[in-house]
Design a protein around this motif. Structure first.
Motif, PDB file in Angstrom:
ATOM      1  N   SER A 251      -1.729  61.550 -16.365  1.00 55.64           N
ATOM      2  CA  SER A 251      -0.553  60.707 -16.667  1.00 55.64           C
ATOM      3  C   SER A 251       0.729  61.516 -16.686  1.00 55.64           C
ATOM      4  O   SER A 251       1.826  60.977 -16.642  1.00 55.64           O
ATOM      5  CB  SER A 251      -0.740  60.002 -18.008  1.00 55.64           C
ATOM      6  N   ASN A 252       0.599  62.840 -16.776  1.00 59.01           N
ATOM      7  CA  ASN A 252       1.791  63.699 -16.769  1.00 59.01           C
ATOM      8  C   ASN A 252       2.324  63.961 -15.350  1.00 59.01           C
ATOM      9  O   ASN A 252       3.384  64.568 -15.203  1.00 59.01           O
ATOM     10  CB  ASN A 252       1.480  65.033 -17.446  1.00 59.01           C
ATOM     11  N   TYR A 253       1.568  63.553 -14.331  1.00 58.06           N
ATOM     12  CA  TYR A 253       1.974  63.804 -12.949  1.00 58.06           C
ATOM     13  C   TYR A 253       2.730  62.587 -12.390  1.00 58.06           C
ATOM     14  O   TYR A 253       2.351  61.437 -12.636  1.00 58.06           O
ATOM     15  CB  TYR A 253       0.749  64.086 -12.065  1.00 58.06           C
ATOM     16  N   LEU A 254       3.777  62.875 -11.644  1.00 57.16           N
ATOM     17  CA  LEU A 254       4.564  61.820 -10.984  1.00 57.16           C
ATOM     18  C   LEU A 254       3.951  61.487  -9.617  1.00 57.16           C
ATOM     19  O   LEU A 254       3.428  62.358  -8.926  1.00 57.16           O
ATOM     20  CB  LEU A 254       6.014  62.263 -10.773  1.00 57.16           C
ATOM     21  N   SER A 255       4.097  60.249  -9.253  1.00 59.83           N
ATOM     22  CA  SER A 255       3.721  59.882  -7.880  1.00 59.83           C
ATOM     23  C   SER A 255       4.856  60.290  -6.939  1.00 59.83           C
ATOM     24  O   SER A 255       6.001  60.493  -7.358  1.00 59.83           O
ATOM     25  CB  SER A 255       3.475  58.374  -7.790  1.00 59.83           C
ATOM     26  N   VAL A 256       4.526  60.384  -5.663  1.00 56.44           N
ATOM     27  CA  VAL A 256       5.549  60.722  -4.655  1.00 56.44           C
ATOM     28  C   VAL A 256       6.633  59.668  -4.641  1.00 56.44           C
ATOM     29  O   VAL A 256       7.831  59.954  -4.547  1.00 56.44           O
ATOM     30  CB  VAL A 256       4.903  60.877  -3.260  1.00 56.44           C
ATOM     31  N   GLN A 257       6.221  58.428  -4.741  1.00 62.26           N
ATOM     32  CA  GLN A 257       7.189  57.334  -4.710  1.00 62.26           C
ATOM     33  C   GLN A 257       8.148  57.420  -5.889  1.00 62.26           C
ATOM     34  O   GLN A 257       9.358  57.227  -5.749  1.00 62.26           O
ATOM     35  CB  GLN A 257       6.454  55.993  -4.716  1.00 62.26           C
ATOM     36  N   ALA A 258       7.580  57.741  -7.088  1.00 52.37           N
ATOM     37  CA  ALA A 258       8.424  57.816  -8.282  1.00 52.37           C
ATOM     38  C   ALA A 258       9.440  58.937  -8.150  1.00 52.37           C
ATOM     39  O   ALA A 258      10.626  58.786  -8.498  1.00 52.37           O
ATOM     40  CB  ALA A 258       7.556  58.012  -9.524  1.00 52.37           C
TER      41      ALA A 258
ATOM     42  N   LEU B 177      15.033  60.780  -7.066  1.00 52.67           N
ATOM     43  CA  LEU B 177      15.998  61.553  -6.279  1.00 52.67           C
ATOM     44  C   LEU B 177      17.008  60.637  -5.607  1.00 52.67           C
ATOM     45  O   LEU B 177      18.200  60.947  -5.529  1.00 52.67           O
ATOM     46  CB  LEU B 177      15.270  62.410  -5.239  1.00 52.67           C
ATOM     47  N   LYS B 178      16.544  59.519  -5.097  1.00 50.25           N
ATOM     48  CA  LYS B 178      17.458  58.557  -4.446  1.00 50.25           C
ATOM     49  C   LYS B 178      18.462  58.048  -5.467  1.00 50.25           C
ATOM     50  O   LYS B 178      19.666  57.907  -5.160  1.00 50.25           O
ATOM     51  CB  LYS B 178      16.672  57.398  -3.837  1.00 50.25           C
TER      52      LYS B 178
ATOM     53  N   ILE C  97      18.792  58.964   0.309  1.00 49.12           N
ATOM     54  CA  ILE C  97      17.432  59.307   0.723  1.00 49.12           C
ATOM     55  C   ILE C  97      16.748  58.060   1.262  1.00 49.12           C
ATOM     56  O   ILE C  97      16.833  56.976   0.663  1.00 49.12           O
ATOM     57  CB  ILE C  97      16.629  59.884  -0.455  1.00 49.12           C
ATOM     58  N   PHE C  98      16.071  58.220   2.408  1.00 48.58           N
ATOM     59  CA  PHE C  98      15.251  57.155   2.966  1.00 48.58           C
ATOM     60  C   PHE C  98      13.868  57.276   2.326  1.00 48.58           C
ATOM     61  O   PHE C  98      13.142  58.253   2.558  1.00 48.58           O
ATOM     62  CB  PHE C  98      15.180  57.308   4.497  1.00 48.58           C
ATOM     63  N   GLU C  99      13.511  56.303   1.475  1.00 51.47           N
ATOM     64  CA  GLU C  99      12.322  56.430   0.635  1.00 51.47           C
ATOM     65  C   GLU C  99      11.036  56.590   1.446  1.00 51.47           C
ATOM     66  O   GLU C  99      10.120  57.313   1.036  1.00 51.47           O
ATOM     67  CB  GLU C  99      12.199  55.206  -0.281  1.00 51.47           C
ATOM     68  N   THR C 100      10.926  55.916   2.548  1.00 51.01           N
ATOM     69  CA  THR C 100       9.678  55.931   3.317  1.00 51.01           C
ATOM     70  C   THR C 100       9.304  57.339   3.753  1.00 51.01           C
ATOM     71  O   THR C 100       8.141  57.770   3.656  1.00 51.01           O
ATOM     72  CB  THR C 100       9.787  55.017   4.543  1.00 51.01           C
ATOM     73  N   SER C 101      10.305  58.095   4.225  1.00 46.99           N
ATOM     74  CA  SER C 101      10.021  59.452   4.704  1.00 46.99           C
ATOM     75  C   SER C 101      10.414  60.505   3.686  1.00 46.99           C
ATOM     76  O   SER C 101      10.087  61.685   3.854  1.00 46.99           O
ATOM     77  CB  SER C 101      10.773  59.710   6.010  1.00 46.99           C
ATOM     78  N   GLY C 102      11.159  60.118   2.662  1.00 43.67           N
ATOM     79  CA  GLY C 102      11.611  61.069   1.670  1.00 43.67           C
ATOM     80  C   GLY C 102      12.665  62.020   2.218  1.00 43.67           C
ATOM     81  O   GLY C 102      12.896  63.089   1.659  1.00 43.67           O
ATOM     82  N   GLN C 103      13.312  61.632   3.281  1.00 40.57           N
ATOM     83  CA  GLN C 103      14.272  62.523   3.945  1.00 40.57           C
ATOM     84  C   GLN C 103      15.689  62.073   3.627  1.00 40.57           C
ATOM     85  O   GLN C 103      15.998  60.876   3.657  1.00 40.57           O
ATOM     86  CB  GLN C 103      14.038  62.490   5.457  1.00 40.57           C
ATOM     87  N   TYR C 104      16.542  63.031   3.285  1.00 40.31           N
ATOM     88  CA  TYR C 104      17.925  62.653   3.022  1.00 40.31           C
ATOM     89  C   TYR C 104      18.668  62.532   4.347  1.00 40.31           C
ATOM     90  O   TYR C 104      18.367  63.212   5.330  1.00 40.31           O
ATOM     91  CB  TYR C 104      18.584  63.664   2.083  1.00 40.31           C
ATOM     92  N   GLN C 105      19.648  61.636   4.400  1.00 39.51           N
ATOM     93  CA  GLN C 105      20.414  61.409   5.627  1.00 39.51           C
ATOM     94  C   GLN C 105      21.754  60.808   5.276  1.00 39.51           C
ATOM     95  O   GLN C 105      21.968  60.345   4.153  1.00 39.51           O
ATOM     96  CB  GLN C 105      19.649  60.490   6.586  1.00 39.51           C
TER      97      GLN C 105
END
Length: 446
Positions: A4-11, A16-17, A87-95
């Protein structure tokens, strides 16, 4: 450690977004760079990357913003972009999401250059058939450049070393900065009026801004319109300007232009010496061959006895002359015989006797025709007189002369009492005139 202490990638990405979207320095960014990987989606959104010498960032422009652009973004354009970074959430890439985009100053110049290049190419300014050949041995060279440039000194040194017999006319020209365009055009026209064998338009290296005068379309058109063959040498070997496409020849550097314009005097002297030696050798060979031929002819047996050269031909001439005379006599004999035979045939087939016979018959027939015509004419005259006498006896006029008359009504002859009634007007014709009467009484005989 509990999961429960770990974040998901989406979170993490959402966090960050959120940070990006809340940062005031990222909500309005002014970015300068070069476009790459430009793609226009079927939905009319534009995807691209912006880079400089060290970094690259992805970017996109939505359809609504892209529709306001005054140009088509393409690979390699230097642009100024205003937008926001997220940040584009799907790829996690900033643009960067571009709100507006415009061509950078030098980029706008390149954009105009591409348009001018395309226009001149379509008009045929770059075609090989318009390129004039350069003279092999020019006696007069006009150089349009700056007198104080290192390029000018290099060209002078090269020409004086390679071909010092050529006359040089240096036309001092402003090669960059304000007023350089008009000065270059003016001096190109002046150089073209010198009746030189070739013109060299040259300047040394520099920044793209320094060389931009030679990317001007009007300067390129004037280079194209020069009647004198022209070599362009603008900047370094890697620099290619618009005038290089329309000139008769492009040189990599001003020094290279000098080497192209004139031959090397040392090479010419070597070629002249080689030609002299070749002519000398060929002359000796010709003399030797002629001497050998003369020696061979002088030993020929017929030349020792000259009569052998013509006795056979003399005999052959006599023989041919005899044959000619014999053939001429035979030809005349055949022609005479043929002429006599034609003369006999003509006399036998002559139409003159028959013509005389027909002429006599014609004379006899003409005489007989005249006699018969006179007889017929007299008989016709007699018959005509009898007919005239008969007609005269039957003529109404003759009857009137004997005291008779005739009566008409409405120009119609009255033959019976049935033809008239009381009150009718009638006209009675006598020999000397007419009488008009009105009927008062009609009596009919039963």
């Amino acid at each position: 450690m509990e999961s429960s202490n770990y974040l998901s990638v989406q979170a993490l990405t959402k966090y960050l977004k959120y940070k990006f979207d809340q940062d005031p320095y990222l909500t309005r960014v002014f970015l300068k760079g070069e476009l790459s990987n430009v793609k226009k989606h079927t939905s009319d959104h534009i995807y691209f990357a912006v880079k400089d010498n060290a970094s690259v960032i992805r970017g996109m422009m939505f359809k609504q913003k892209a529709g306001r652009l005054s140009f088509d973004p393409v690979e390699g354009q230097s642009v100024l972009i205003e937008g926001r970074v997220s940040i584009f959430e799907t790829s996690g890439q900033y643009q960067i999401y571009a709100d507006s985009m415009q061509i950078d100053g030098i980029g706008m110049l390149f954009e105009q250059l591409e348009k001018d290049k395309k226009e001149l190419q379509q008009k045929g300014f770059f075609n090989a058939e318009h390129k004039q050949p350069l003279p092999k041995y020019p006696s007069h060279i006009a150089v349009v450049t700056s007198e104080t440039s290192a390029a000018m000194r290099d060209m002078l040194t090269t020409i004086e070393r390679r071909y010092p017999v050529a006359k040089l006319t240096i036309i001092n020209t402003l090669m960059q900065g304000s007023g350089s365009r008009d000065n270059v055009i003016q001096n190109l026209k002046k150089a073209d009026e010198l009746n030189a064998d070739v013109i060299i338009l040259a300047r040394g290296g520099g920044s793209i801004e320094d060389l931009w005068t030679f990317n001007d379309k009007e300067v390129a058109v004037n280079v194209f319109n020069t009647n004198t063959p022209i070599i362009t040498a603008i900047g370094h070997e890697t620099d290619t300007t618009l005038v290089d496409y329309v000139s008769d020849l492009r040189a990599a550097t001003p020094t290279a232009a000098s080497e192209i314009a004139v031959p090397d005097m040392n090479d010419l002297l070597i070629k002249i010496e080689e030609a002299r030696l070749y002519i000398y050798k060929r002359t000796l060979d010709k003399i030797r061959d002629s001497r050998n031929n003369l020696s061979s002819l002088s030993n020929y047996y017929k030349l020792r006895s000259p009569e052998l050269l013509y006795d056979q031909e003399t005999q052959r001439l006599i023989h041919l002359n005899t044959q000619l005379n014999e053939r001429m006599r035979n030809r005349q004999k055949d022609a005479r015989y043929y002429s006599e035979r034609l003369d006999r045939n003509l006399r036998y087939l002559s139409p003159l006797p028959e013509i005389r016979s027909f002429r006599e018959q014609l004379h006899h027939l003409d005489k007989s025709l005249n006699t018969q015509m006179n007889s017929v004419l007299k008989q016709s005259q007699r018959n005509l007189g009898q007919i005239l006498e008969m007609l005269d006896s039957l003529s109404p006029t003759a009857v009137l002369k004997r005291g008779y008359s005739f009566t008409t009504k409405d120009d119609k002859l009255i033959k019976s009492t049935d033809d008239v009634k009381n009150g009718d007007y009638i006209k009675t014709t006598f020999r000397e005139g007419t009488v008009t009467s009105q009927i008062t009484e009609v009596n009919r005989n039963d």
